[in-house]
Enzyme design. Structure first.
Site, PDB file in Angstrom:
ATOM      1  CG  ASN A   9      -1.749   1.224   1.370  1.00 50.14           C
ATOM      2  OD1 ASN A   9      -1.797   2.057   0.457  1.00 50.14           O
ATOM      3  ND2 ASN A   9      -2.436   1.365   2.496  1.00 50.14           N
ATOM      4  CD1 TRP A  10       3.700   1.221  -2.945  1.00 50.50           C
ATOM      5  CD2 TRP A  10       3.438   2.335  -4.879  1.00 50.50           C
ATOM      6  NE1 TRP A  10       4.425   0.566  -3.916  1.00 50.50           N
ATOM      7  CE2 TRP A  10       4.284   1.231  -5.113  1.00 50.50           C
ATOM      8  CE3 TRP A  10       3.129   3.181  -5.948  1.00 50.50           C
ATOM      9  CZ2 TRP A  10       4.831   0.958  -6.367  1.00 50.50           C
ATOM     10  CZ3 TRP A  10       3.664   2.907  -7.205  1.00 50.50           C
ATOM     11  CH2 TRP A  10       4.511   1.813  -7.406  1.00 50.50           C
ATOM     12  CE  LYS A  11      -0.208   3.147   4.773  1.00 50.80           C
ATOM     13  NZ  LYS A  11      -0.073   3.202   6.220  1.00 50.80           N
ATOM     14  CG  HIS A  98      -5.833   1.871   5.279  1.00 53.84           C
ATOM     15  ND1 HIS A  98      -5.367   2.807   6.176  1.00 53.84           N
ATOM     16  CD2 HIS A  98      -4.813   0.998   5.082  1.00 53.84           C
ATOM     17  CE1 HIS A  98      -4.121   2.508   6.496  1.00 53.84           C
ATOM     18  NE2 HIS A  98      -3.758   1.415   5.855  1.00 53.84           N
ATOM     19  CB  SER A 216       5.358  -1.664  12.051  1.00 49.84           C
ATOM     20  OG  SER A 216       4.912  -0.340  12.277  1.00 49.84           O
ATOM     21  N   GLY A 237       2.901  -1.162   4.264  1.00 54.08           N
ATOM     22  CA  GLY A 237       2.935   0.269   3.981  1.00 54.08           C
ATOM     23  C   GLY A 237       4.366   0.719   3.705  1.00 54.08           C
ATOM     24  N   GLY A 238       5.013   1.280   4.716  1.00 54.69           N
ATOM     25  CA  GLY A 238       6.353   1.870   4.563  1.00 54.69           C
ATOM     26  C   GLY A 238       7.346   0.992   3.815  1.00 54.69           C
TER      27      GLY A 238
HETATM   28  P1  13P Z   1       3.041   0.358   7.680  1.00 57.05           P
HETATM   29  O1  13P Z   1       3.567  -0.935   7.092  1.00 57.05           O
HETATM   30  O2  13P Z   1       3.771   1.566   7.213  1.00 57.05           O
HETATM   31  O3  13P Z   1       2.916   0.275   9.171  1.00 57.05           O
HETATM   32  O4  13P Z   1       1.559   0.539   7.122  1.00 57.05           O
HETATM   33  C1  13P Z   1       0.674  -0.520   7.192  1.00 57.05           C
HETATM   34  C2  13P Z   1      -0.516  -0.166   6.415  1.00 57.05           C
HETATM   35  O5  13P Z   1      -1.267   0.738   6.777  1.00 57.05           O
HETATM   36  C3  13P Z   1      -0.777  -0.891   5.168  1.00 57.05           C
HETATM   37  O6  13P Z   1      -2.053  -0.626   4.686  1.00 57.05           O
END
Ligand code: 13P
Length: 254
Positions: A9-11, A98, A216, A237-238
């Site tokens: 998820n690149w956000k 989300h 995380s 995410g990250g």
């Molecule tokens: P992180 O991996 O940055 O904690 O984010 C998780 C997330 O929200 C994936 O949708």
């Protein structure tokens, strides 16, 4: 049999060019890693979707998804994107529910239920997120919260339609914080979700639904998390913004 899945998820990150170059790196690095029962998905901002679909090419095991859609089919909703528009880019998935959408854009379970219907009518696969806040965990409310999110957001579906759903357990306190649920904490919730799926639908649906962990997740902790019986991969995410980290996580998949 359920699939083992790693979804990125690149956000709201990466310019158009940065997204294309990260995606090309990922595709090159994972193409020989993906086995039959595995699925890799990249959920990018809308601006990248069509180009990523083209870069992925036909028959590629990396699929593309969006991170949100509007609940209506079309119309005067300035700035919004419909599920059909997402599908028309060639993308196959959409993340719904989300916690950042729930928290920053006031998306209620009721609204999410409408988005779920819109996504399914368009023919998209849904990655539906649930998860509790820190307060809800500390006050031991987490199971109730997760059950309500499922009941009000997605349990109106028939078991046939539910086969287009992947669930993601993302404890809000673990997202982007560097704090990860312990494998035991995550497994407990995943097993609980599978139990309620069996009650709501039947054991077959419970056994066939992939449930991903998010929060995380990184190359160091992915193996112990994904090694839990009811954890079928991750929503990242990250770490999905760095090709090497993302691919290291993909390599952990069984
Ligand atoms: P992180 O991996 O940055 O904690 O984010 C998780 C997330 O929200 C994936 O949708």
């Amino acid at each position: 049999m359920r699939k083992n899945i790693v979804a990125g998820n690149w956000k709201m990150n990466l310019s158009y060019q940065e997204g294309l170059s990260l995606f090309s790196e990922v595709v090159n690095m994972v193409k020989d890693e993906i086995r039959g029962n595995q699925q890799i998905v990249i959920c990018s901002p809308f601006i990248h979707l069509q180009s990523l679909v083209q870069l992925a090419g036909k028959g590629n095991k990396v699929s593309i998804g969006a991170q949100n859609c509007h609940q209506e089919e079309k119309g005067a909703f300035t700035g919004e994107i419909s599920a059909n528009q997402i599908l028309s880019t060639g993308a196959k998935y959409v993340i719904l529910g989300h916690s950042e959408r729930r928290a920053y854009f006031a998306e209620s379970n009721e609204l999410l239920a409408k988005k779920v219907d819109a996504a399914l009518s368009a023919g998209l696969q849904i990655i539906f997120c649930v998860g509790e806040t820190r307060e809800e965990r500390e006050s031991n409310q987490y199971k109730k919260v997760i059950k309500t999110q499922l009941e009000e957001g997605i349990f109106h579906l028939s078991s046939t339609n539910f086969s287009h759903v992947i669930l993601a357990y993302e404890p809000v306190w673990a997202i982007g914080t560097g704090l990860t649920a312990s494998p035991e904490q995550a497994q407990e919730v995943h097993a609980y979700i599978r139990e309620i799926l069996a009650e709501q639908f039947n054991q077959q649906v419970a056994d066939d639904t992939s449930i991903l962990y998010g929060g995380s997740c990184n190359p160091q902790n992915a193996a112990t998390l994904f090694g839990q019986k009811d954890i079928d991969g991750g929503l990242i995410g990250g770490a999905s913004l760095k090709s090497r980290d993302f691919v290291e996580i993909v390599k952990v998949l069984e």
